[in-house]
Design a protein around this motif. Structure first.
Motif, PDB file in Angstrom:
ATOM      1  N   SER A   1      33.717  36.399  46.776  1.00 37.62           N
ATOM      2  CA  SER A   1      33.425  34.966  46.813  1.00 37.62           C
ATOM      3  C   SER A   1      34.626  34.107  46.439  1.00 37.62           C
ATOM      4  CB  SER A   1      32.241  34.643  45.891  1.00 37.62           C
ATOM      5  OG  SER A   1      32.526  35.017  44.556  1.00 37.62           O
ATOM      6  N   TYR A   2      35.237  34.320  45.275  1.00 40.58           N
ATOM      7  CA  TYR A   2      36.359  33.486  44.861  1.00 40.58           C
ATOM      8  C   TYR A   2      37.489  33.522  45.879  1.00 40.58           C
ATOM      9  CZ  TYR A   2      34.156  33.219  40.239  1.00 40.58           C
ATOM     10  OH  TYR A   2      33.286  32.998  39.211  1.00 40.58           O
ATOM     11  N   ALA A   3      37.735  34.702  46.446  1.00 39.75           N
ATOM     12  CA  ALA A   3      38.833  34.853  47.403  1.00 39.75           C
ATOM     13  C   ALA A   3      38.641  33.984  48.633  1.00 39.75           C
ATOM     14  CB  ALA A   3      38.965  36.320  47.812  1.00 39.75           C
ATOM     15  N   ASN A   4      37.396  33.664  48.959  1.00 36.65           N
ATOM     16  CA  ASN A   4      37.142  32.823  50.131  1.00 36.65           C
ATOM     17  C   ASN A   4      37.688  31.412  49.944  1.00 36.65           C
ATOM     18  OD1 ASN A   4      35.728  34.960  51.311  1.00 36.65           O
ATOM     19  ND2 ASN A   4      33.780  34.304  50.424  1.00 36.65           N
ATOM     20  N   ASN A   5      37.700  30.950  48.707  1.00 35.86           N
ATOM     21  CA  ASN A   5      38.185  29.600  48.429  1.00 35.86           C
ATOM     22  C   ASN A   5      39.670  29.550  48.102  1.00 35.86           C
ATOM     23  OD1 ASN A   5      35.634  28.400  48.773  1.00 35.86           O
ATOM     24  ND2 ASN A   5      35.048  28.891  46.668  1.00 35.86           N
ATOM     25  N   PHE A   6      40.236  30.699  47.748  1.00 38.04           N
ATOM     26  CA  PHE A   6      41.654  30.749  47.375  1.00 38.04           C
ATOM     27  C   PHE A   6      42.342  31.850  48.180  1.00 38.04           C
ATOM     28  CE2 PHE A   6      39.117  29.817  43.436  1.00 38.04           C
ATOM     29  CZ  PHE A   6      39.271  28.442  43.494  1.00 38.04           C
ATOM     30  N   PRO A   7      42.574  31.624  49.474  1.00 41.21           N
ATOM     31  CA  PRO A   7      43.032  32.686  50.383  1.00 41.21           C
ATOM     32  C   PRO A   7      44.531  32.964  50.323  1.00 41.21           C
ATOM     33  CG  PRO A   7      42.723  30.650  51.600  1.00 41.21           C
ATOM     34  CD  PRO A   7      42.295  30.359  50.189  1.00 41.21           C
ATOM     35  N   VAL A   8      44.993  33.372  49.161  1.00 38.59           N
ATOM     36  CA  VAL A   8      46.367  33.843  48.989  1.00 38.59           C
ATOM     37  C   VAL A   8      46.306  35.158  48.205  1.00 38.59           C
ATOM     38  CG1 VAL A   8      47.364  31.519  49.029  1.00 38.59           C
ATOM     39  CG2 VAL A   8      46.687  32.537  46.848  1.00 38.59           C
ATOM     40  N   VAL A   9      47.424  35.859  48.155  1.00 39.96           N
ATOM     41  CA  VAL A   9      47.500  37.101  47.393  1.00 39.96           C
ATOM     42  C   VAL A   9      48.314  36.841  46.134  1.00 39.96           C
ATOM     43  CG1 VAL A   9      48.226  39.513  47.401  1.00 39.96           C
ATOM     44  CG2 VAL A   9      47.366  38.461  49.509  1.00 39.96           C
ATOM     45  N   PHE A  10      47.657  36.932  44.989  1.00 41.42           N
ATOM     46  CA  PHE A  10      48.348  36.722  43.723  1.00 41.42           C
ATOM     47  C   PHE A  10      49.024  38.022  43.278  1.00 41.42           C
ATOM     48  CE2 PHE A  10      44.929  33.474  43.571  1.00 41.42           C
ATOM     49  CZ  PHE A  10      45.738  32.359  43.495  1.00 41.42           C
ATOM     50  N   SER A  11      50.193  37.879  42.714  1.00 43.33           N
ATOM     51  CA  SER A  11      50.985  39.048  42.327  1.00 43.33           C
ATOM     52  C   SER A  11      51.178  39.149  40.818  1.00 43.33           C
ATOM     53  CB  SER A  11      52.350  38.980  43.015  1.00 43.33           C
ATOM     54  OG  SER A  11      53.156  40.079  42.671  1.00 43.33           O
ATOM     55  N   THR A  12      51.472  38.036  40.172  1.00 44.05           N
ATOM     56  CA  THR A  12      51.682  38.023  38.726  1.00 44.05           C
ATOM     57  C   THR A  12      50.978  36.813  38.123  1.00 44.05           C
ATOM     58  OG1 THR A  12      53.761  36.785  38.939  1.00 44.05           O
ATOM     59  CG2 THR A  12      53.922  39.202  38.888  1.00 44.05           C
ATOM     60  N   ALA A  13      50.885  36.830  36.791  1.00 47.06           N
ATOM     61  CA  ALA A  13      50.253  35.717  36.085  1.00 47.06           C
ATOM     62  C   ALA A  13      50.820  35.633  34.677  1.00 47.06           C
ATOM     63  CB  ALA A  13      48.741  35.909  36.027  1.00 47.06           C
ATOM     64  N   LYS A  14      50.922  34.411  34.181  1.00 48.02           N
ATOM     65  CA  LYS A  14      51.427  34.204  32.829  1.00 48.02           C
ATOM     66  C   LYS A  14      50.856  32.914  32.269  1.00 48.02           C
ATOM     67  CE  LYS A  14      54.038  35.478  29.368  1.00 48.02           C
ATOM     68  NZ  LYS A  14      53.762  36.748  28.654  1.00 48.02           N
ATOM     69  N   GLY A  15      50.305  33.017  31.079  1.00 47.92           N
ATOM     70  CA  GLY A  15      49.789  31.828  30.426  1.00 47.92           C
ATOM     71  C   GLY A  15      48.716  31.146  31.239  1.00 47.92           C
ATOM     72  N   SER A  16      48.989  29.945  31.686  1.00 46.66           N
ATOM     73  CA  SER A  16      48.021  29.157  32.448  1.00 46.66           C
ATOM     74  C   SER A  16      48.336  29.139  33.947  1.00 46.66           C
ATOM     75  CB  SER A  16      47.984  27.719  31.922  1.00 46.66           C
ATOM     76  OG  SER A  16      47.596  27.686  30.562  1.00 46.66           O
ATOM     77  N   HIS A  17      49.167  30.077  34.418  1.00 47.49           N
ATOM     78  CA  HIS A  17      49.586  30.065  35.810  1.00 47.49           C
ATOM     79  C   HIS A  17      49.356  31.403  36.504  1.00 47.49           C
ATOM     80  CE1 HIS A  17      51.814  26.473  34.457  1.00 47.49           C
ATOM     81  NE2 HIS A  17      51.793  26.115  35.721  1.00 47.49           N
ATOM     82  N   LEU A  18      49.077  31.304  37.800  1.00 51.82           N
ATOM     83  CA  LEU A  18      49.023  32.438  38.706  1.00 51.82           C
ATOM     84  C   LEU A  18      50.168  32.295  39.699  1.00 51.82           C
ATOM     85  CD1 LEU A  18      45.228  32.089  39.429  1.00 51.82           C
ATOM     86  CD2 LEU A  18      46.196  34.169  38.438  1.00 51.82           C
TER      87      LEU A  18
END
Length: 421
Positions: A13-30
């Motif tokens: 479900s979430y992926a349908n609204n955010f159609p990118v591939v996330f690779s890393t994350a830190k703090g408040s950012h993807l």
């Protein structure tokens, strides 16, 4: 993206609204592999209260792994579990004068809810459970039975019984607690005396409806009067999300049973617990169990999170300050575009702005995503835009996210107002 289209289930479900591939994350950012940054106002649906890859928690976990600390231990004793229990007692239970036993369930919130419901039935010998309109408690069958949302309930494929639903505070201008009390006192009401009542202090998926301290105290008094166990589902609203560690603290009540998951693991690692007063510890060994109820990596980060953020009231003050930023912004936007919004809802860093309908909310959140922020919706018709950033977010990061939201509204508002007229 092809592999996801080809192989992953339609249930995503979430992926349908955010159609990118996330690779890393830190703090408040993807971040994507290409280096595109997105402010995260979803925070793992509340499982990342302390942010992505929190340095303090990560270091504790790395040191534990480097020492070959126990990873999986069923419900056997371990040093990591001992440290978590000691931290809960020192930083959470003792300062609040709470005396709870801790049950480790399977590592999901819905499993904690299943255990809580089973325990209430086992303690009282009764079967009926009372839940509330717009409540959400999980998607396994027992938790789904006490959930109101028809979309989720429709996935069960069978009838969901053993539950009586009553109006939450403010629902359709109905005094649900007066109705509940009257039905309990009336032998002809048709209400089977319940084993327990399960309630969210702030309804996360139900639209950020927030119960007042007065309403919660009335509910607690009714339960005590009729020997009914009060279960607070604090899976999403707990661990500081509403400003205090437990969402029910401002009401000065002491629930019989509390469920925690999501951010109790600290680092986003799966962990769920059920807390209950000692006299209700009537389980037989192994009567409710699960292979992964001994996630020692989560014990390590959970204990470190409690020690780091809940030893004093500084973190709670930080949450209160950030919550004020959110309130000021969304109240201003709500007033400026009163034809699109119905007002502000929620509490702490669990706030939202109620849109005219789900389409308005969708268009705004999609524009937020195009401008570099992940933010989702809640409510019966997904009509509430839900501000759910990590609790550790800085003032400047939060200002940036709120500016993106304001910019998104400014951009789509003329079109939405024209459509409405």
């Amino acid at each position: 993206m092809d592999i996801f289209t080809q192989k992953e289930s339609n249930v995503q479900s979430y992926a349908n609204n955010f159609p990118v591939v996330f690779s890393t994350a830190k703090g408040s950012h993807l971040y994507t592999k290409e280096g595109d940054a997105y402010l995260d106002f979803l925070a793992g649906a509340g499982s990342l209260n302390y942010g992505h890859n929190n340095d303090i928690l990560k270091q504790a976990l790395l040191e534990y792994i480097e020492q070959d600390g126990l990873t999986h231990g069923l419900d056997m004793h371990s040093d990591a579990k001992a440290q978590f229990l000691l931290a809960m007692q020192r930083y959470i239970f003792a300062p609040r004068r709470l005396d709870y036993k801790v049950q480790f369930t399977g590592p999901t919130g819905t499993n904690a809810v299943e255990a809580a419901i089973k325990l209430a039935r086992k303690v009282t010998g009764r079967t009926n459970i009372v839940s509330f309109t717009n409540g959400f408690h999980g998607c396994s069958l027992g938790a789904l039975a006490v959930t109101g949302n028809q979309h989720h309930r429709g996935g069960a494929g069978m009838s969901l019984n053993g539950v009586t639903r009553i109006p939450y505070e403010g629902y359709a201008d109905t005094d649900g607690l007066s109705l509940f009390s009257a039905m309990l006192d009336d032998n002809s009401s048709g209400l089977d005396k319940p084993a327990g009542v399960i309630v969210e202090v702030v309804q996360g998926e139900g639209g950020l409806n927030a119960a007042s301290p007065q309403w919660l105290r009335r509910l607690s008094d009714i339960c005590k009067q009729h020997d009914i166990l009060l279960i607070v589902d604090d899976i999403q609203a707990g661990c500081g999300r509403t400003g205090t560690f437990f969402s029910f603290e401002p009401a000065e009540i002491k629930p019989d049973i509390v469920t925690l998951s999501k951010s109790i693991g600290g680092y986003g690692l799966p962990l769920a617990v059920v807390l209950y007063k000692p006299q209700y510890d009537v389980w037989k060994p192994g009567e409710h169990n699960g292979t992964f109820r001994g996630n020692n990596h989560a014990f390590v980060t959970a204990a470190k999170a409690l020690e780091t953020y809940w030893a004093d009231d500084k973190f709670a003050q930080h949450i209160d300050q950030r919550a004020s930023q959110v309130t000021q912004c969304i109240e201003k936007v709500s007033q400026q575009y009163s034809s699109l919004f119905n007002g502000v809802k929620g509490r702490g860093l669990m706030q939202g702005i109620e849109c005219l309908d789900g389409d308005v909310a969708h268009q705004i959140t999609q524009e937020c995503f195009h401008q570099g922020m992940v933010i989702e919706t809640a409510g019966p018709d997904d009509e509430v835009i839900k501000f759910f950033c990590p609790l550790t977010i800085t003032a400047s990061e939060l200002d940036k996210g709120l500016a993106i939201f304001k910019s998104a509204v400014d951009k789509v508002a003329p079109r939405l107002i024209k459509q409405a007229s």
